[in-house]
Write a protein that holds these residues in place. Structure first.
Motif, short mmCIF file in Angstrom:
data_model
loop_
_atom_site.label_atom_id
_atom_site.label_comp_id
_atom_site.label_asym_id
_atom_site.label_seq_id
_atom_site.Cartn_x
_atom_site.Cartn_y
_atom_site.Cartn_z
N VAL A 182 34.61 44.75 40.84
CA VAL A 182 35.25 45.45 41.95
C VAL A 182 36.16 46.56 41.42
O VAL A 182 36.15 47.69 41.92
N MET A 183 36.95 46.27 40.39
CA MET A 183 37.87 47.26 39.85
C MET A 183 37.14 48.48 39.28
O MET A 183 37.63 49.61 39.38
N ALA A 184 35.97 48.25 38.70
CA ALA A 184 35.24 49.33 38.02
C ALA A 184 34.28 50.08 38.94
O ALA A 184 33.65 51.04 38.50
N ASP A 185 34.17 49.67 40.19
CA ASP A 185 33.25 50.31 41.12
C ASP A 185 33.68 51.77 41.33
O ASP A 185 34.77 52.04 41.83
N GLY A 186 32.80 52.71 40.96
CA GLY A 186 33.14 54.12 41.05
C GLY A 186 33.37 54.63 42.45
O GLY A 186 34.00 55.68 42.64
N GLU A 187 32.86 53.92 43.46
CA GLU A 187 33.07 54.33 44.84
C GLU A 187 34.21 53.53 45.49
O GLU A 187 34.43 53.65 46.70
N GLY A 188 34.87 52.73 44.67
CA GLY A 188 35.98 51.92 45.18
C GLY A 188 37.23 52.18 44.37
O GLY A 188 37.77 53.28 44.36
N LEU A 189 37.70 51.17 43.65
CA LEU A 189 38.93 51.30 42.89
C LEU A 189 38.79 52.23 41.70
O LEU A 189 39.75 52.85 41.27
N GLY A 190 37.58 52.32 41.13
CA GLY A 190 37.27 53.37 40.18
C GLY A 190 37.99 53.34 38.85
O GLY A 190 38.23 54.40 38.25
N VAL A 191 38.34 52.17 38.34
CA VAL A 191 38.92 52.08 36.99
C VAL A 191 37.77 51.87 36.01
O VAL A 191 37.06 50.87 36.09
N GLY A 192 37.56 52.80 35.08
CA GLY A 192 36.44 52.69 34.14
C GLY A 192 36.52 51.44 33.29
O GLY A 192 37.61 50.98 32.93
N ARG A 193 35.36 50.89 32.97
CA ARG A 193 35.33 49.65 32.17
C ARG A 193 36.00 49.83 30.82
O ARG A 193 36.54 48.87 30.26
N ARG A 194 35.97 51.02 30.27
CA ARG A 194 36.65 51.25 29.00
C ARG A 194 38.17 51.32 29.16
O ARG A 194 38.89 51.38 28.16
N LYS A 195 38.61 51.33 30.39
CA LYS A 195 40.04 51.31 30.67
C LYS A 195 40.51 49.90 31.05
O LYS A 195 41.67 49.73 31.46
N ILE A 196 39.61 48.93 30.95
CA ILE A 196 39.93 47.55 31.30
C ILE A 196 39.86 46.70 30.03
O ILE A 196 38.82 46.68 29.35
N THR A 197 40.93 46.02 29.70
CA THR A 197 41.00 45.20 28.50
C THR A 197 41.30 43.76 28.88
O THR A 197 42.21 43.49 29.67
N VAL A 198 40.50 42.85 28.31
CA VAL A 198 40.71 41.42 28.54
C VAL A 198 41.20 40.79 27.25
O VAL A 198 40.55 40.91 26.21
N SER A 199 42.34 40.13 27.32
CA SER A 199 42.92 39.49 26.15
C SER A 199 42.63 37.99 26.19
O SER A 199 42.76 37.35 27.24
N THR A 200 42.26 37.44 25.06
CA THR A 200 42.03 36.01 24.95
C THR A 200 42.76 35.44 23.75
O THR A 200 42.92 36.12 22.72
N SER A 201 43.20 34.21 23.87
CA SER A 201 43.82 33.52 22.74
C SER A 201 42.77 32.94 21.79
O SER A 201 43.12 32.40 20.76
N GLY A 202 41.49 33.08 22.19
CA GLY A 202 40.44 32.65 21.27
C GLY A 202 39.49 31.63 21.84
O GLY A 202 39.16 30.65 21.15
N VAL A 203 39.05 31.82 23.09
CA VAL A 203 38.06 30.92 23.67
C VAL A 203 36.68 31.39 23.19
O VAL A 203 35.96 32.11 23.87
N VAL A 204 36.36 31.00 21.98
CA VAL A 204 35.20 31.54 21.26
C VAL A 204 33.89 31.44 22.03
O VAL A 204 33.13 32.42 22.08
#
Length: 404
Positions: A223-245
């Motif tokens: 939803v966030m990356a939908d160009g006709e909606g919220l339009g945040v590029g996927r390269r502008k979205i970062t997911v942080s993990t503590s290491g759920v391999v």
């Protein structure tokens, strides 16, 4: 620091004498597929669902519509049918705190997820920077992990957020900042003077471990990356993990998001204490998963987060070992001065120590910026987020699972 009381003060969970009735569902934050289901429920013919879902997505997530009446290219009959079944409600803003550096933290109250559930609360942070604005979103109420440097880790897991609840954090931020396309800003909002967007980047670094709620995180990113909606590029979205391999490859394949690793130690015996999930997925396994992360390259480097703890993980030998561990990985290293919180067993490393550590990493060829603490005065900095929502009892968890 400025504190705005936008809603009633948060009541302790124990003050609820009875569970509230289930709320009318909101369409805010839903994927196009879920919007299509809502349209079918409202009586829209199947052949029209795709077009109507696109219209709703535009109004909800591009224009920030707060009422069905604003949707001028949607028929009155359909607007009425939707209004009978759904709302456009956002999470309730309990409080808004504004730091001296412009950082904003919102305490949001979420509706109960079922007739036997209670409302829950999360924190969301907006960090303004030169030429960009980053929104730090939560993925869980509380956290299932117990990282010892992190205040959120002292609050046990209450529940996962839904995808819509994750997206709604961005919607609330755009409401408060006046950050909608073609829309008028609400009273008290700050409007970008250059016509640009305030929220340009999203980081899943708020409350919770995103990879323990990956289905919802994946749908939220859609939803966030939908160009006709919220339009945040996927390269502008970062997911942080503590290491759920086991979930890391799937994160890359299904979201295309940038990856950040909450590392914080270079030896298993220390990381076992600081980041206890390391006992299950040790450093070697974590770095092997990083080497095969889909899309990782010099153009899309993995960020390794390293909180600087005085006398714990900050000596030059550990800086050199960090460089050795990351050899061959497309990586950058964020050094994070520890942000104190009440009862913490740690102190922040001295600035001279941080600079020496950074210099060793930099000379090895890695970008090693020292993250400037933001929002410390409102407890909005890295590792400081925590709400007061209590843990669900077993029966409540079972009821919640039955509604999902």
């Amino acid at each position: 620091m400025t504190v705005l009381d936008i809603a009633r003060p948060s009541e302790p969970a124990a003050a609820f004498a009875a569970a509230p009735a289930a709320a009318t569902p909101s369409l805010v934050g839903l994927t196009r597929a879920r919007l299509g289901e809502a349209l079918l429920e409202a009586g829209v013919a199947e052949r029209q669902v795709r077009m109507r879902a696109a219209q709703l997505n535009h109004w909800l997530h591009n224009r920030g519509a707060a009422s069905f009446d604003a949707m001028t290219n949607v028929s009155k009959d359909l607007r009425a049918a939707l209004a009978e079944r759904f709302t456009l409600d956002r999470p309730e803003i309990v409080s808004e705190q504004i730091s001296v550096d412009g950082t904003r933290k919102w305490l949001l109250r979420l509706p109960a997820q079922g007739p036997r559930m209670r409302p829950a609360e999360i924190e969301t942070v907006y960090i303004p920077e030169e030429g960009r604005g980053t929104l730090c979103v939560s993925s869980q109420v509380g956290c299932t992990l117990t990282c010892t440097f992190c205040h959120t880790g002292t609050q046990t897991l209450v529940r996962n957020l839904t995808a819509a609840e994750i997206v709604a954090q961005l919607v609330v931020a755009r409401d408060r900042l006046g950050d909608w396309t073609g829309g008028s800003a609400p009273e008290g909002a700050i409007v970008p003077g250059d016509g640009g967007r305030f929220v340009t980047n999203i980081v899943f670094m708020g409350m919770g471990e995103p990879l323990y709620n990956l289905d919802a995180v994946r749908d939220a990113i859609e939803v966030m990356a939908d160009g006709e909606g919220l339009g945040v590029g996927r390269r502008k979205i970062t997911v942080s993990t503590s290491g759920v391999v086991p979930e890391m490859r799937r994160l890359g394949e299904e979201t295309g998001a940038q990856l950040a690793i909450s590392l914080h130690a270079v030896r298993d015996e220390l990381r076992d204490v600081i980041v206890p999930i390391n006992r299950k997925y040790p450093i070697r396994d974590l770095l092997d998963a990083c080497r095969t992360y889909p899309g990782a390259s010099n153009a899309r480097r993995i960020t390794f987060e390293y909180v600087m703890l005085k006398g714990v993980n900050d000596n030059p030998a550990e800086a050199r070992e960090l460089v050795r561990l990351l050899a061959g990985l497309p990586a950058k290293i964020n050094l994070i001065p520890f942000n104190p919180w009440p009862g913490s067993p740690y102190e922040c490393s001295d600035w001279e120590t941080i600079e020496k550590f950074s210099e060793i990493v930099f000379r090895a060829g890695y970008a090693s910026p020292v993250r400037t603490p933001r929002g410390r005065d409102i407890a909005a900095a890295c590792g400081q987020l925590k709400s007061e929502t209590r843990r669900l009892r077993a029966k409540e968890r079972e009821a919640l699972e039955a509604t999902q």
